[in-house]
Design an enzyme around this catalytic site. Sequence first.
Site, short mmCIF file in Angstrom:
data_model
loop_
_atom_site.label_atom_id
_atom_site.label_comp_id
_atom_site.label_asym_id
_atom_site.label_seq_id
_atom_site.Cartn_x
_atom_site.Cartn_y
_atom_site.Cartn_z
N GLU A 184 0.81 -1.21 0.00
CA GLU A 184 0.00 0.00 0.00
C GLU A 184 0.85 1.26 0.00
O GLU A 184 1.50 1.58 1.00
CB GLU A 184 -0.93 0.02 1.21
N GLU A 279 -12.02 1.77 4.26
CA GLU A 279 -11.06 2.19 5.26
C GLU A 279 -11.17 3.70 5.49
O GLU A 279 -10.33 4.50 5.06
CB GLU A 279 -9.63 1.81 4.86
#
Length: 304
Positions: A184, A279
């Site tokens: 990420e 998220e």
Amino acid sequence: MERRQFLQQGSLAGLSTLAFSSVTAAASRTSADGKVFNMNYAPHDGMFKNSAGENVLDQIKFMYDQGFRAFEDNGMMNRDVAEQEKIGNLLAKLGMHMGVFVIDGGDNWKTSLTTGKQEFKDNFVKVCRKSLETAKRVNAKWATFVPGYFERNLPIGIQTANVIEALRLAAPILEPSGLVMVLEPLSDNPDLFLRTAEQTYMVCKAVNSPSVKILYDIYHMQRNTGNLIPNIDLCWSEIAYVQIGDNPGRKEPTSGEINYKNIFKHLHTKGFTGVLGMEHGNAKPGKEGELALIKAYRESDDFL
């Protein structure tokens, strides 16, 4: 808002009796509808705690009733084995997918793999092996990894080679199980090594493993580069997981500037059938805010 901050942030005070009754009725209507979303969105622990209570299993049941068919939990590796097994069993019973959890060996938020030092590589391999145990209990197919901060004393090319070398150690550990480590790129602070999707694409190509791919977090990529849809297309072959968060604020779609309906439609058109992790925080507090979040996803998912 940083990842660690928003995960710790709770919702605010509750509603009045009249508002509570109205919200409860609205929740019943949403649940009775039973409509599954077009895309596979994954809420996280705490997102619906005002509606479902503090127990994560009750929250997962509530998510299912609202039409969600996935769940993600960054902190899954830190839960005890019994709780992991309960979550895995419930997801299997409901036919829900497990989204990402974080492969966290304590080095994610400091200078580590970029240094090339053996101690960090050894710890990385160790935590990768441990992650397989967690993944098996909850039937997870994806796990997030952040390779830490820049090493300011080394050229960027050497740091990149050090990260690639470490990831190549993980690949043969993960591949037999089918677990995909999704790297990420983040915008939390400028010290983080992975910053853009195209940089992460280069790393994944160099590692050359089906178990090392990209987590394309739309919130972070909007902050760092913008040009969201073209960059999705450029990096498409290496993207295995997507996360959501509007900007500014890192809340649900429709709360900021990103046109999520267009992005969801684009992903759908490209044939994306994986999980999209929610998220982010809630734009409004309490049960009212949780219902508003669901409504925002219904609106953004209405692209067919």
